[in-house]
Design an enzyme around this catalytic site. Structure first.
Site, short mmCIF file in Angstrom:
data_model
loop_
_atom_site.label_atom_id
_atom_site.label_comp_id
_atom_site.label_asym_id
_atom_site.label_seq_id
_atom_site.Cartn_x
_atom_site.Cartn_y
_atom_site.Cartn_z
N GLY A 14 0.82 -1.21 0.00
CA GLY A 14 0.00 0.00 0.00
C GLY A 14 0.85 1.26 0.00
N TYR A 15 0.17 2.41 -0.01
CA TYR A 15 0.89 3.68 -0.01
C TYR A 15 1.66 3.89 1.29
CZ TYR A 15 -1.84 5.00 -4.16
OH TYR A 15 -2.40 5.06 -5.40
N CYS A 153 -4.32 10.02 10.44
CA CYS A 153 -3.94 11.25 9.73
C CYS A 153 -4.80 12.44 10.14
CB CYS A 153 -3.99 11.02 8.23
SG CYS A 153 -5.54 10.30 7.62
#
Length: 350
Positions: A14-15, A153
């Site tokens: 994934g990122y 985040c």
């Protein structure tokens, strides 16, 4: 140089996994020895993350958690919530440290986890045993931790924007926040909300007043000194790949002055290497995208009906300070390394 810490990454395609590898492959105190995943098995890292092509011979492996963690000192978990907790449960009896990027061990309340994540936690007795990995607010606990729950985040962005008020006893009552985020926060697998023809020309809200980071934000602000508060949080999908920009509105007494707020922000972040209290302008995503830095600022309103409002602005890169970069920052603190190792370079401009 002393022997390097051996690290494994579970969930590397994934990122978030890409950003962890981009940093750890060049960390002078770390050797990444193993990367596992559920897809792209057998491919070299650079065949999936094109920016890392030619920089490592590591390949993605499919291994049970205990085999993935064999012989290493620390395991980074970069998988979705609900999945990660079950993997972590297989590692608790091993002599390894864990840095978890998911939301599975951030909350201390099993009831809140059930409400906001939609399932019962598989290891409720472990809630509260992970240090919350926000160095600016929890550095001392991180120093002695064995397990770290890296913050979300949105939670990082909003909490750091409001923390100066919490630390000075000015954070009370309702908080109203609108925060816009880039498409990479939705993960590497495409879906309708990240499909370019729709995302590039659009603004849309999702999970208004019910986002899973909401209880995490309140827990963090309470720990920072906030009083009785309630949060009304509206997240917005924005047409950009990286970044979060948050605006939080808080009422304060009419007696609060500009000088008092300036001191609050200055005192909160004077010695923080990755926090910029900007003056003469307001935070911008382009100033932090690609880097581990956070920009914060505030604006005090005129008095009205015995009250004033403070608008707290904050911006960061959701994949770096809002994800992998912050996980490495907390890892550095936990291991006694230089906190800024492999994180100091600024983002791109523009």
């Amino acid at each position: 140089m002393a022997s390097r810490v051996k690290a494994a990454l579970i969930g590397g395609t994934g990122y978030g996994g890409a950003e962890i590898l981009r940093r750890l492959l060049f960390h002078p105190r770390v050797e990444v020895v193993r990367v596992t995943a559920a897809d792209n098995i057998g491919k070299r890292v650079g065949e999936v993350h094109f920016n890392l092509a030619g920089l490592t011979d590591l390949r993605f492996e499919e291994l049970p958690p205990k085999e993935a963690a064999a012989g290493v000192d620390v395991v980074f978990l970069a998988m979705p919530h609900k999945v990660t907790a079950k993997v972590a449960m297989e590692l608790f009896d091993l002599p390894v440290r864990i840095v978890d990027l998911s939301g599975d061990f951030r909350l201390r309340s099993a009831a809140e986890y059930r409400e906001f994540y939609g399932v019962d936690h598989p290891a409720p007795e472990r809630l509260g045993t992970f240090a919350y990995g926000l160095p600016e607010l929890n550095r001392e606990a991180i120093r002695t931790a064995r397990y770290i729950a890296s913050p979300g985040c949105f939670a990082t962005t909003i909490a750091l924007g409001l923390a100066p008020l919490a630390k000075t006893g000015l954070l009370k009552g309702p908080i109203r926040t609108v925060a816009a985020t880039g498409s990479s926060g939705s993960g590497a697998n495409p879906q309708i909300t990240t499909h370019h023809p729709l995302r590039a020309v659009n603004l849309r809200t999702y999970k208004p007043l019910s986002h899973q980071h909401q209880p995490e934000i309140l827990q963090t602000l309470h720990d920072a000194g906030g009083g009785e508060v309630a949060l009304e949080f509206v997240p917005v999908s924005a047409p950009l790949p990286r970044g979060i920009f948050a605006s939080s509105f808080v009422d304060v007494p009419e007696s609060v002055t500009e000088e008092r707020l300036a001191k609050a922000w200055r005192d909160a972040y004077a010695n923080e290497p990755f926090i910029r209290v900007v003056e003469g302008r307001f935070p911008e995503v382009v100033a932090v995208a690609g880097g581990n830095y956070v920009e914060v600022a505030y604006k005090l309103s005129e008095a009205f009906d015995g009250r004033r409002s403070v608008v707290c602005f904050s911006a960061l890169d959701n994949l770096v300070k809002g994800g992998a970069g912050q996980a490495i920052q907390a890892f550095n603190v936990m291991m006694g390394f230089d906190e800024g190792e492999t994180l100091r370079e600024p983002g791109l401009w523009p």
